[in-house]
Design an enzyme around this catalytic site. Structure first.
Site, short mmCIF file in Angstrom:
data_model
loop_
_atom_site.label_atom_id
_atom_site.label_comp_id
_atom_site.label_asym_id
_atom_site.label_seq_id
_atom_site.Cartn_x
_atom_site.Cartn_y
_atom_site.Cartn_z
N CYS A 199 0.78 -1.22 0.00
CA CYS A 199 0.00 0.00 0.00
C CYS A 199 0.82 1.28 0.00
CB CYS A 199 -0.91 -0.01 1.22
SG CYS A 199 0.01 -0.34 2.74
C1 LIG Z 1 0.19 -4.85 3.56
S1 LIG Z 1 1.30 -6.17 3.76
C2 LIG Z 1 0.18 -7.48 3.98
C3 LIG Z 1 -0.08 -7.84 5.40
C4 LIG Z 1 -0.86 -9.08 5.61
N1 LIG Z 1 -2.08 -9.15 4.87
C5 LIG Z 1 -1.18 -9.25 7.11
O1 LIG Z 1 -2.33 -9.10 7.49
O2 LIG Z 1 -0.26 -9.53 7.88
C6 LIG Z 1 1.89 -6.45 2.15
C7 LIG Z 1 2.95 -7.54 2.06
O3 LIG Z 1 3.18 -7.82 0.68
C8 LIG Z 1 4.54 -8.17 0.54
N2 LIG Z 1 4.86 -7.95 -0.90
C9 LIG Z 1 5.05 -6.78 -1.53
N3 LIG Z 1 5.23 -6.95 -2.83
C10 LIG Z 1 5.16 -8.29 -3.04
C11 LIG Z 1 5.28 -9.10 -4.19
N4 LIG Z 1 5.51 -8.58 -5.37
N5 LIG Z 1 5.14 -10.44 -4.05
C12 LIG Z 1 4.90 -11.01 -2.83
N6 LIG Z 1 4.78 -10.28 -1.70
C13 LIG Z 1 4.92 -8.94 -1.80
C14 LIG Z 1 5.26 -7.24 1.49
O4 LIG Z 1 6.52 -7.78 1.84
C15 LIG Z 1 4.30 -7.16 2.65
O5 LIG Z 1 4.62 -8.09 3.65
#
Ligand SMILES: C[S@@+](CC[C@H](N)C(=O)[O-])C[C@H]1O[C@@H](n2cnc3c(N)ncnc32)[C@H](O)[C@@H]1O
Length: 587
Positions: free
Chosen positions: A254
């Site tokens: 985000c």
């Molecule tokens: C907003 S957090 C999600 C948190 C999760 N839903 C929770 O409740 O704990 C977004 C996550 O997406 C991961 N992320 C970002 N880009 C990504 C990608 N291209 N592929 C996989 N994971 C990714 C980040 O490392 C981060 O941990």
């Protein structure tokens, strides 16, 4: 005698006398008949209602739905998260003739079996609160995996969203994709039965399509293709394939959408915004029964609403039923203001989950979404008029934790005392040792500043004395950070920087890096001279004390700050469960 109660407007409730066999279809009967005789009328003030013997007739269009009336003592304070809906509390009899409120006559029975509470309502000191013993008493925790829907969590982080949805007894996260190793490791530790892929989701989708012989349909970068080809055999074996995944959920990163991010036009942010597209591609390929997208509140307005509209339009184009809204985590039982945007999608033939009702009074402006014709849409009702429970406070959340110093690094401590609130009791569960009560170390100057911030609610850098202090190096420095007064006008007075939490208030939105000059500067303990600990942050998000985080202290804060508060995810999960159960009953 049993009752079904119809909630007909913000200030009226009607109650109809029923026999048990009528209850299932009474609402439909009622709609069919268009008129019916009301046997009792009770007046509603907020969630509190008063019993009366008055009888009135009301037009059918005043009916909002079914609800239930309980005595307040029926709600046990020992369960968390609490999830009850359209439930009102009645403790007094209203005598219209004299205008007096009297004790409820003992012959008045309020408990209805027409609706079961959807949450953790418990037996009260061994006495049953429901006449037919049907009230859900926390059994949802034990729903077997086979009867839960098989779930893929993308952008899974440490698993806040999965945790809450699983607690609700509806989903079983079988697969999770997260590309940061420590977050992926934390997910594994807390959800050992899930296959966790620590990789870029684009790489994983490419690998899945290759595995299924759909390489020709996959448009990917050469880099993603290369990495997909390098995936270990074991990982490839565990990849989900279409038909296996019933529910996809996730929070695409985000940073680009966050109002708190000053760099949201950077190329990196733009790349990350494309993660929405990656996420939608998973929906397109897997066509799950349900889909849940979580994001920051500003997701709906970012890029003039185009990204949000694209997400909704894409899902509609795929044939999904779609619902969107903004929810406030504080209204679902955490002491934190955290607004999140959600999009629900349900495949044709499924029941689209409804929004959970807020349970805790919590001031939550900005929950409305502006629509093109100037109208507003709000998913959740405001709690300004009341909710069954008061807001959870900072004291309720962390008041039982032992004192630690700036830079405290001992990973395991003793609690050193009993819980002092039902929240603490529940969040501790059966955990016997206190983990991660560790605090980021401030440098000498910031620690001196922290010690000068008075231990009163609302104090921040404005309360620092205008004087110089001598550091151990002999250097004389200003106590007030020099840049703040000069730029305060342009930045809302830099309110909250070097701020102390208020025992009776709530935490600001949990961030990935709590620091006194950070995006959310209010990070000092209410009466200790330090930044709040990892465990305190975790509790502010509603993570149970047994929940583990992984990596360095910075990484742990990041996992927590990124997460969906499990109690909020739980509330959403209960609504999904209702939809899934209703569909099963139809079949
Ligand atoms: C907003 S957090 C999600 C948190 C999760 N839903 C929770 O409740 O704990 C977004 C996550 O997406 C991961 N992320 C970002 N880009 C990504 C990608 N291209 N592929 C996989 N994971 C990714 C980040 O490392 C981060 O941990």
């Amino acid at each position: 005698m049993q009752f079904a109660i119809f909630w007909i407007s913000v200030d009226l409730l009607v109650l109809k006398k029923l026999t048990l066999h009528q209850q299932k279809s009474v609402f439909e009967d009622f709609i069919d008949q268009m008129t019916f005789q009301l046997l009792k009328l009770i007046h509603l003030i907020s969630e509190r209602v008063y019993y009366s013997e008055d009888i009135i007739n009301v037009p059918v269009d005043m009916v909002e739905g079914k609800c239930e009336v309980r005595k307040k003592i029926d709600i046990s304070n020992s369960d968390l998260p609490v999830m009850i809906e359209h439930v009102f509390f009645c403790e007094h009899f209203y005598d219209r003739a004299t205008g007096a409120l009297k004790q409820l006559p003992s012959n008045v029975k309020l408990m209805s079996v027409a609706r079961k509470a959807t949450g953790a309502l418990k037996k009260n000191k061994g006495k049953q609160i429901c006449e037919d013993n049907e009230v859900d008493s926390g059994k949802w925790m034990e729903v077997p995996k086979e009867s839960r829907i098989a779930t893929l969590d993308i952008f899974a982080g440490c698993g806040g969203l999965s945790e809450g949805l699983q607690q609700a007894g509806v989903s079983f996260t079988k697969w999770a994709i997260e590309y940061e190793e420590p977050a992926g490791e934390a997910f594994r530790q807390n959800h050992p039965e899930a296959a966790v892929f620590v990789d870029n989701c684009n790489v994983i989708l490419k690998a899945i399509m290759d595995k299924c012989g759909d390489s020709d349909d996959c448009v990917s970068t050469s880099e993603a293709a290369e990495q997909a080809a390098k995936l270990a055999e074991e990982n490839i074996k565990n990849l989900p394939v279409p038909g296996e995944v019933e529910f996809i959920n996730g929070g695409p990163p985000c940073q680009g959408f966050s109002g708190m991010n000053r760099f949201n036009q950077s190329p990196w942010s733009k790349v990350q915004c494309e993660m929405i597209l990656a996420f939608l591609s998973f929906a397109e390929y897997f066509r799950p029964r349900f889909f849940l997208l979580e994001n920051v509140r500003n997701f709906v307005s970012f890029n003039k609403g185009q990204t949000f509209r694209l997400a909704v339009a894409s899902l509609l184009e795929m044939g999904y039923q779609v619902r969107f809204g903004i929810l406030e985590a504080g209204t679902f039982g955490v002491a934190q203001s955290r607004k999140r945007a959600f999009i629900w999608a349900a495949a044709p033939g499924e029941i689209l989950p409804d929004w959970p009702e807020p349970m805790h009074v919590f001031a939550s402006p900005e929950l409305k979404i502006t629509l093109p014709d100037g109208k507003y849409y709000a998913a959740a009702k405001s709690t300004a008029g009341g909710a069954p429970f008061r807001a959870i406070t900072v004291r309720d959340t962390i008041g039982d934790l032992p004192k630690v110093e700036n830079g405290a690094s001992k990973l395991i401590l003793e609690y050193g005392g009993e819980p002092t609130s039902w929240f603490q009791k529940k969040i501790r569960g059966s955990t016997i040792a206190l983990n991660d009560h560790i605090s980021k170390e401030m440098n000498e100057l910031n620690l001196i500043r922290c010690k000068h911030i008075p231990k009163r609610p609302g104090c921040d850098w404005h309360d620092l004395p205008d004087e110089k202090v001598k550091l151990s190096s002999g250097q004389m420095v200003d106590l007030i950070p020099w840049c703040l007064p000069n730029t305060a006008k342009r930045h809302n007075q830099w309110k909250g920087l070097y701020g102390r939490l208020d025992w009776e208030g709530n935490f600001p939105t949990s961030v990935t890096d709590p620091q006194p000059m950070g995006k959310v500067g209010m990070c000092f303990h209410p009466d200790q001279d330090r930044i709040i600990t990892v465990r305190e942050c975790a509790r502010s998000q509603g993570f149970p004390d047994s929940y583990q985080f992984s990596g360095t202290i910075q990484s742990k804060h990041r996992q927590i700050g990124n997460a969906v508060p499990p109690p909020l995810a739980f509330a959403l999960g209960r609504k999904l469960k209702e939809a899934v159960d209703a569909k099963r009953q139809q079949a």
